[in-house]
Design an enzyme around this catalytic site. Structure first.
Site, PDB file in Angstrom:
ATOM      1  N   THR A   1      66.027   0.050 -53.560  1.00 58.39           N
ATOM      2  CA  THR A   1      66.460   0.634 -52.290  1.00 58.39           C
ATOM      3  C   THR A   1      67.840   1.264 -52.506  1.00 58.39           C
ATOM      4  O   THR A   1      67.937   2.417 -52.896  1.00 58.39           O
ATOM      5  CB  THR A   1      66.476  -0.421 -51.165  1.00 58.39           C
ATOM      6  OG1 THR A   1      67.201  -1.584 -51.608  1.00 58.39           O
ATOM      7  CG2 THR A   1      65.058  -0.828 -50.786  1.00 58.39           C
TER       8      THR A   1
ATOM      9  N   THR B   1      66.226 -13.888 -54.978  1.00 63.06           N
ATOM     10  CA  THR B   1      66.982 -12.654 -54.849  1.00 63.06           C
ATOM     11  C   THR B   1      66.253 -11.779 -53.866  1.00 63.06           C
ATOM     12  O   THR B   1      65.396 -12.247 -53.132  1.00 63.06           O
ATOM     13  CB  THR B   1      67.110 -11.960 -56.217  1.00 63.06           C
ATOM     14  OG1 THR B   1      67.840 -10.760 -56.049  1.00 63.06           O
ATOM     15  CG2 THR B   1      65.746 -11.657 -56.811  1.00 63.06           C
TER      16      THR B   1
ATOM     17  N   GLU C   1      76.572  -3.193 -54.007  1.00 65.50           N
ATOM     18  CA  GLU C   1      76.875  -1.916 -53.337  1.00 65.50           C
ATOM     19  C   GLU C   1      78.370  -1.603 -53.395  1.00 65.50           C
ATOM     20  O   GLU C   1      79.195  -2.316 -52.829  1.00 65.50           O
ATOM     21  CB  GLU C   1      76.384  -1.976 -51.896  1.00 65.50           C
ATOM     22  CG  GLU C   1      74.864  -1.962 -51.804  1.00 65.50           C
ATOM     23  CD  GLU C   1      74.324  -2.243 -50.427  1.00 65.50           C
ATOM     24  OE1 GLU C   1      73.152  -1.927 -50.197  1.00 65.50           O
ATOM     25  OE2 GLU C   1      75.077  -2.786 -49.586  1.00 65.50           O
TER      26      GLU C   1
ATOM     27  N   THR D   1      70.315   6.713 -42.567  1.00 62.23           N
ATOM     28  CA  THR D   1      70.365   8.163 -42.340  1.00 62.23           C
ATOM     29  C   THR D   1      69.884   8.923 -43.563  1.00 62.23           C
ATOM     30  O   THR D   1      69.718   8.375 -44.623  1.00 62.23           O
ATOM     31  CB  THR D   1      71.797   8.599 -42.012  1.00 62.23           C
ATOM     32  OG1 THR D   1      72.667   8.253 -43.120  1.00 62.23           O
ATOM     33  CG2 THR D   1      72.287   7.909 -40.751  1.00 62.23           C
TER      34      THR D   1
END
Length: 393
Positions: free
Chosen positions: A149, A182, A265, A393
């Site tokens: 992702t 995870t 991230e 988005t």
């Protein structure tokens, strides 16, 4: 990049379901089908979140009812979580499509992505059809890429032992604070092993790998880690040679866990938190986890600021009854806090160590016993906020 597709008797195929096109059209393959040519003993661990996604609930049922399974179907781009009765029907449909196309059953199912959206089943069915058509053609890297992702790179790991192999893939970069596993991890091995022993190995390896990492302190609704053992190597694992297999499994799962933290991230640093001298392993884990979860510690790491006060404050809040006058703290090889007071150190040298290294080691010696535990986390950067602000988005 060896992984699950390189274990004898396991076939991987990927397909494009265009699952996220509601938000942003993509050419990414987002469907993965894994098939074991022989019935495979299965074990799994799942999220402990009270709000479990439909595929988690269904896979838990399959694992409980069947000793062996034939494969896994997974998708990225949509978590199929908080989707009620329709979500469960869609998860069941994914399994049924795979079973009809391959002529094998049962299958496990896993999903990852946006929470609260229904699966586009018409597109998913086409993606599964393509993945089954391509079985045996997808590499481990391609298999790992299909379940990504916000990940920036595919995560694979492989171990070759004496007469057997273990290969795995994983995805995860954000919403990482497992209390089981995870985000998604699929592991395969060609050993012959009984279900109870396989479950034991997965639990033990999980505790020092996926269950000892955090990126942001947020637990997913979809966390799933599965291991399948098809016995094609002829290597039988019993209590006598269990440790040999367990060591290999730990190596694979620790590698995947490290890669998840490295890909946190917006992360720029991996932080290895070592707690030594604890009364018990559980107390060491509590202290390590508290430090790993601290936003103040994680932002200081991003700024390469040797602010040991934040680390000590986090450790002291773990509820373990630490003794200030006994505690020592190091960053790298530099002693910063020595038995209750600031140590004599050169702050510019510590800053340089933190700036020049991609992996930062924090060691806290509690001087209360002989137990230890190690936790992995990463820093918090500006990019973390941006990634999660723009996720849909």
């Amino acid at each position: 990049m060896k992984g699950i597709a390189d274990v004898k008797g396991f076939l991987c195929g990927t397909g494009k379901g265009d699952i996220k096109n509601t938000f942003k059209p993509s050419n990414k393959k987002d469907i993965l089908v894994i098939v074991s040519e022989e019935p495979a003993t299965a074990a799994a661990v799942f999220t402990t979140n009270d709000f479990k996604a439909a595929p988690v609930k269904l896979s838990q049922k399959v694992i409980k009812e069947y000793r062996k399974v034939r494969g896994i179907v997974a998708n990225s781009g949509n978590a199929n979580a908080c989707t009620g009765k329709r979500g469960m029907k869609d998860a069941e449909a994914m399994v049924k499509i795979c079973q009809n196309l391959t002529g094998k059953s049962p299958f496990l199912v896993a999903s990852t992505g946006v929470i609260g959206e229904f699966l586009p089943m018409d597109r998913i069915e086409k993606g599964i059809e393509k993945a089954v058509e391509n079985l045996g053609k997808a590499t481990s890297k391609e298999a790992a890429r299909a379940i990504m992702t916000t990940d920036t790179f595919p995560k694979t790991a492989f171990f070759e032992g004496k007469g057997f192999t273990i290969g795995g893939i994983a995805k995860g970069a954000g919403m990482i604070d497992p209390a089981m596993a995870t985000m998604l991890s699929f592991i395969a091995t060609d050993v012959n092993i009984e279900k109870n022993l396989l479950e034991k190995a997965l639990r033990e390896a999980n505790e020092v790998s996926f269950n000892a990492i955090t990126v942001d302190g947020d637990m997913s609704t979809n966390d799933t880690a599965v291991i399948l053992a098809n016995g094609t190597s002829g290597k039988r694992i019993t209590e006598e040679n269990y440790d040999e297999f367990l060591d290999g499994l730990k190596e694979v799962m620790k590698s995947l866990a490290y890669q998840i933290v490295k890909d946190g991230e917006g992360a720029t640093k991996v932080v290895r938190i070592k707690i030594i001298g604890a009364r018990t392993k559980e107390e060491a884990r509590k202290v390590a986890r508290k430090i790993a979860l601290s936003p103040l510690v994680k932002t200081a790491i991003f700024g390469c600021d040797p602010n040991w006060g934040r680390i000590i404050a986090a450790a002291g809040s773990a509820g373990v009854k630490l003794v200030e006058e006994k505690t020592e703290l190091k960053i790298g090889n530099y002693l910063l806090f020595n038995k209750g007071i600031k140590a004599d150190y050169n702050e510019s040298k510590v800053h340089k160590y933190m700036k020049e290294n991609d992996e930062i080691v924090i060691e806290v010696n509690l001087h209360l016993g002989s137990a230890s535990f190690e936790y992995l986390t990463c820093d918090f950067s500006y990019e973390y906020v941006k990634i999660n602000a723009e996720y849909r988005t």
